[in-house]
Design an enzyme around this catalytic site. Structure first.
Site, PDB file in Angstrom:
ATOM      1  N   LYS A  13      33.239 -32.209 -17.659  1.00 26.63           N
ATOM      2  CA  LYS A  13      33.974 -33.075 -18.087  1.00 26.63           C
ATOM      3  C   LYS A  13      33.138 -34.448 -19.464  1.00 26.63           C
ATOM      4  O   LYS A  13      33.902 -34.274 -20.232  1.00 26.63           O
ATOM      5  CB  LYS A  13      34.988 -33.483 -17.491  1.00 26.63           C
ATOM      6  CG  LYS A  13      34.540 -34.885 -15.885  1.00 26.63           C
ATOM      7  CD  LYS A  13      34.808 -34.665 -14.924  1.00 26.63           C
ATOM      8  CE  LYS A  13      34.507 -35.529 -14.131  1.00 26.63           C
ATOM      9  NZ  LYS A  13      33.207 -35.404 -13.668  1.00 26.63           N
ATOM     10  N   ARG A  88      38.923 -41.054  -9.042  1.00 22.50           N
ATOM     11  CA  ARG A  88      37.942 -40.564  -8.501  1.00 22.50           C
ATOM     12  C   ARG A  88      38.754 -40.659  -7.075  1.00 22.50           C
ATOM     13  O   ARG A  88      38.286 -40.085  -5.842  1.00 22.50           O
ATOM     14  CB  ARG A  88      36.710 -40.334  -7.777  1.00 22.50           C
ATOM     15  CG  ARG A  88      35.992 -39.801  -9.020  1.00 22.50           C
ATOM     16  CD  ARG A  88      34.482 -40.545  -8.930  1.00 22.50           C
ATOM     17  NE  ARG A  88      33.967 -39.106  -8.898  1.00 22.50           N
ATOM     18  CZ  ARG A  88      33.013 -38.593  -9.967  1.00 22.50           C
ATOM     19  NH1 ARG A  88      32.746 -39.279 -11.398  1.00 22.50           N
ATOM     20  NH2 ARG A  88      31.420 -37.645  -9.340  1.00 22.50           N
ATOM     21  N   ARG A 122      21.189 -28.921 -15.298  1.00 16.71           N
ATOM     22  CA  ARG A 122      21.684 -30.053 -15.644  1.00 16.71           C
ATOM     23  C   ARG A 122      20.624 -30.778 -16.323  1.00 16.71           C
ATOM     24  O   ARG A 122      19.723 -31.513 -16.077  1.00 16.71           O
ATOM     25  CB  ARG A 122      22.562 -30.603 -15.583  1.00 16.71           C
ATOM     26  CG  ARG A 122      23.031 -31.507 -15.937  1.00 16.71           C
ATOM     27  CD  ARG A 122      24.519 -32.426 -16.132  1.00 16.71           C
ATOM     28  NE  ARG A 122      24.564 -32.725 -14.967  1.00 16.71           N
ATOM     29  CZ  ARG A 122      25.515 -33.323 -14.576  1.00 16.71           C
ATOM     30  NH1 ARG A 122      26.929 -33.059 -15.110  1.00 16.71           N
ATOM     31  NH2 ARG A 122      26.394 -34.086 -13.048  1.00 16.71           N
ATOM     32  N   ARG A 152      18.902 -35.648 -13.263  1.00 18.27           N
ATOM     33  CA  ARG A 152      19.692 -37.106 -13.154  1.00 18.27           C
ATOM     34  C   ARG A 152      18.847 -36.287 -11.138  1.00 18.27           C
ATOM     35  O   ARG A 152      18.377 -35.219 -10.535  1.00 18.27           O
ATOM     36  CB  ARG A 152      20.827 -36.843 -12.849  1.00 18.27           C
ATOM     37  CG  ARG A 152      21.223 -37.464 -13.964  1.00 18.27           C
ATOM     38  CD  ARG A 152      23.057 -37.505 -14.811  1.00 18.27           C
ATOM     39  NE  ARG A 152      24.005 -37.354 -13.507  1.00 18.27           N
ATOM     40  CZ  ARG A 152      24.764 -37.126 -13.052  1.00 18.27           C
ATOM     41  NH1 ARG A 152      25.676 -37.169 -14.427  1.00 18.27           N
ATOM     42  NH2 ARG A 152      26.051 -37.289 -12.288  1.00 18.27           N
ATOM     43  N   ARG A 163      27.750 -34.504  -3.180  1.00 18.50           N
ATOM     44  CA  ARG A 163      28.869 -34.520  -3.630  1.00 18.50           C
ATOM     45  C   ARG A 163      30.123 -33.479  -3.902  1.00 18.50           C
ATOM     46  O   ARG A 163      31.634 -33.646  -4.583  1.00 18.50           O
ATOM     47  CB  ARG A 163      28.299 -34.415  -5.733  1.00 18.50           C
ATOM     48  CG  ARG A 163      27.131 -36.050  -6.012  1.00 18.50           C
ATOM     49  CD  ARG A 163      26.459 -36.019  -7.028  1.00 18.50           C
ATOM     50  NE  ARG A 163      27.271 -35.826  -8.243  1.00 18.50           N
ATOM     51  CZ  ARG A 163      26.399 -34.313  -8.595  1.00 18.50           C
ATOM     52  NH1 ARG A 163      25.408 -34.235  -9.008  1.00 18.50           N
ATOM     53  NH2 ARG A 163      27.188 -34.446 -10.072  1.00 18.50           N
TER      54      ARG A 163
HETATM   55  P1  ADP Z   1      29.593 -36.218 -12.148  1.00 17.66           P
HETATM   56  O1  ADP Z   1      31.147 -36.011 -12.489  1.00 17.66           O
HETATM   57  O2  ADP Z   1      28.514 -35.181 -12.461  1.00 17.66           O
HETATM   58  O3  ADP Z   1      29.333 -36.593 -10.622  1.00 17.66           O
HETATM   59  P2  ADP Z   1      29.425 -38.905 -12.732  1.00 17.66           P
HETATM   60  O4  ADP Z   1      28.194 -38.956 -14.165  1.00 17.66           O
HETATM   61  O5  ADP Z   1      31.068 -38.576 -13.552  1.00 17.66           O
HETATM   62  O6  ADP Z   1      28.994 -37.402 -11.727  1.00 17.66           O
HETATM   63  O7  ADP Z   1      29.221 -40.295 -11.082  1.00 17.66           O
HETATM   64  C1  ADP Z   1      27.880 -39.774 -10.775  1.00 17.66           C
HETATM   65  C2  ADP Z   1      27.826 -40.586  -9.657  1.00 17.66           C
HETATM   66  O8  ADP Z   1      29.034 -41.777  -9.591  1.00 17.66           O
HETATM   67  C3  ADP Z   1      29.362 -39.914  -8.432  1.00 17.66           C
HETATM   68  O9  ADP Z   1      28.430 -39.484  -7.740  1.00 17.66           O
HETATM   69  C4  ADP Z   1      29.738 -41.415  -7.547  1.00 17.66           C
HETATM   70  O10 ADP Z   1      28.815 -41.598  -6.951  1.00 17.66           O
HETATM   71  C5  ADP Z   1      29.328 -42.302  -8.761  1.00 17.66           C
HETATM   72  N1  ADP Z   1      31.122 -42.499  -9.827  1.00 17.66           N
HETATM   73  C6  ADP Z   1      31.459 -42.373 -10.428  1.00 17.66           C
HETATM   74  N2  ADP Z   1      32.275 -42.450 -11.310  1.00 17.66           N
HETATM   75  C7  ADP Z   1      32.798 -43.465 -10.116  1.00 17.66           C
HETATM   76  C8  ADP Z   1      34.335 -44.003  -9.667  1.00 17.66           C
HETATM   77  N3  ADP Z   1      35.083 -43.429  -9.850  1.00 17.66           N
HETATM   78  N4  ADP Z   1      34.583 -43.690  -8.060  1.00 17.66           N
HETATM   79  C9  ADP Z   1      33.001 -44.155  -7.571  1.00 17.66           C
HETATM   80  N5  ADP Z   1      31.951 -43.792  -7.679  1.00 17.66           N
HETATM   81  C10 ADP Z   1      31.716 -42.989  -8.550  1.00 17.66           C
END
Ligand code: ADP
Ligand code: ZN
Length: 210
Positions: A13, A88, A122, A152, A163
């Site tokens: 995404k 989320r 990644r 990461r 996750r």
């Molecule tokens: P990915 O989609 O690959 O999991 P992201 O960069 O979107 O990676 O998110 C990394 C981490 O940041 C998530 O695993 C979570 O811990 C936190 N995070 C990101 N967006 C949210 C959200 N909307 N609500 C809660 N935690 C979030």
């Protein structure tokens, strides 16, 4: 046009959000990026967020909701925006209704096996944010800016598994939530980001210049 990009971790995404952002000139708002930026700046919020992220858990709703609300109030969001990684949880989606008017939710569908494989291969550029996969071609340095690519911390195996679990229990219910609102469109994640983008583009195009 106000878009949500929704998908499992590693669904691609973020890459799709960047492609839309570039073509339509609207900002990509990635809660993951905002949180990582707080962590690298060493803010208080970043410190709290890190404890959750490192365990593959979601950062508490009230923190993330406040960040997004503030971000959407900036002038560059007037023409539209792409939410990448938000909402989320159902709680986040319910709060979002109060301060945003979403045109379409693009769900990028991908198998869980693929999600795991992608996260593990990644690499990201710490300098310009470009995302790479070392699955097909191994590279060490960013092709755009030359910086050394990094993995990461939360892309490591145990955290990736956690996750995925978090996604299935807390985020997947949003698919039903947005189906009921009749604004969900699903795209199957293709071999390459460019191929996936063809389908994504068809979905968002009708909302351009609104
Ligand atoms: P990915 O989609 O690959 O999991 P992201 O960069 O979107 O990676 O998110 C990394 C981490 O940041 C998530 O695993 C979570 O811990 C936190 N995070 C990101 N967006 C949210 C959200 N909307 N609500 C809660 N935690 C979030
Ligand atoms: Zn770079």
């Amino acid at each position: 046009m106000n878009i949500i990009l929704f998908g499992a971790p590693g669904s691609g995404k973020g890459t799709q959000a960047k492609l839309i952002s570039k073509e339509f000139g609207i900002p990509q708002i990635s809660t993951g990026d905002i949180l990582r930026e707080h962590i690298s700046r060493g803010t208080e919020l970043g410190e709290v967020a890190k404890t959750y992220i490192d365990e593959g858990k979601l950062v508490p709703d009230e923190i993330v909701i406040a960040l997004v609300k503030e971000r959407l109030s900036l002038p560059d969001c007037k023409k539209g925006y792409i939410l990448d990684g938000f909402p989320r949880t159902i709680e986040q989606a319910e709060k979002l209704v109060k301060f945003a008017d979403i045109d379409v939710v693009v769900h990028i569908d991908v198998s869980i096996n693929e999600v795991e494989r992608r996260a593990l291969t990644r690499r990201i550029c710490p300098n310009c944010g470009k995302i790479y996969s070392i699955a097909d071609k191994y590279i060490e340095d960013c092709e755009s800016c030359g910086a050394k690519l990094i993995q990461r911390d939360d892309d490591k195996l145990e955290v990736v598994r956690k996750r995925i679990e978090t996604y299935l229990s807390q985020s997947e219910p949003l698919i039903e939530f947005y189906k009921k609102k009749k604004i969900l469109s699903t795209v199957f994640s293709a071999e390459t980001p460019e191929e996936t983008y063809k389908a994504v583009r068809e979905i968002v195009l009708p909302f351009a210049k609104k």
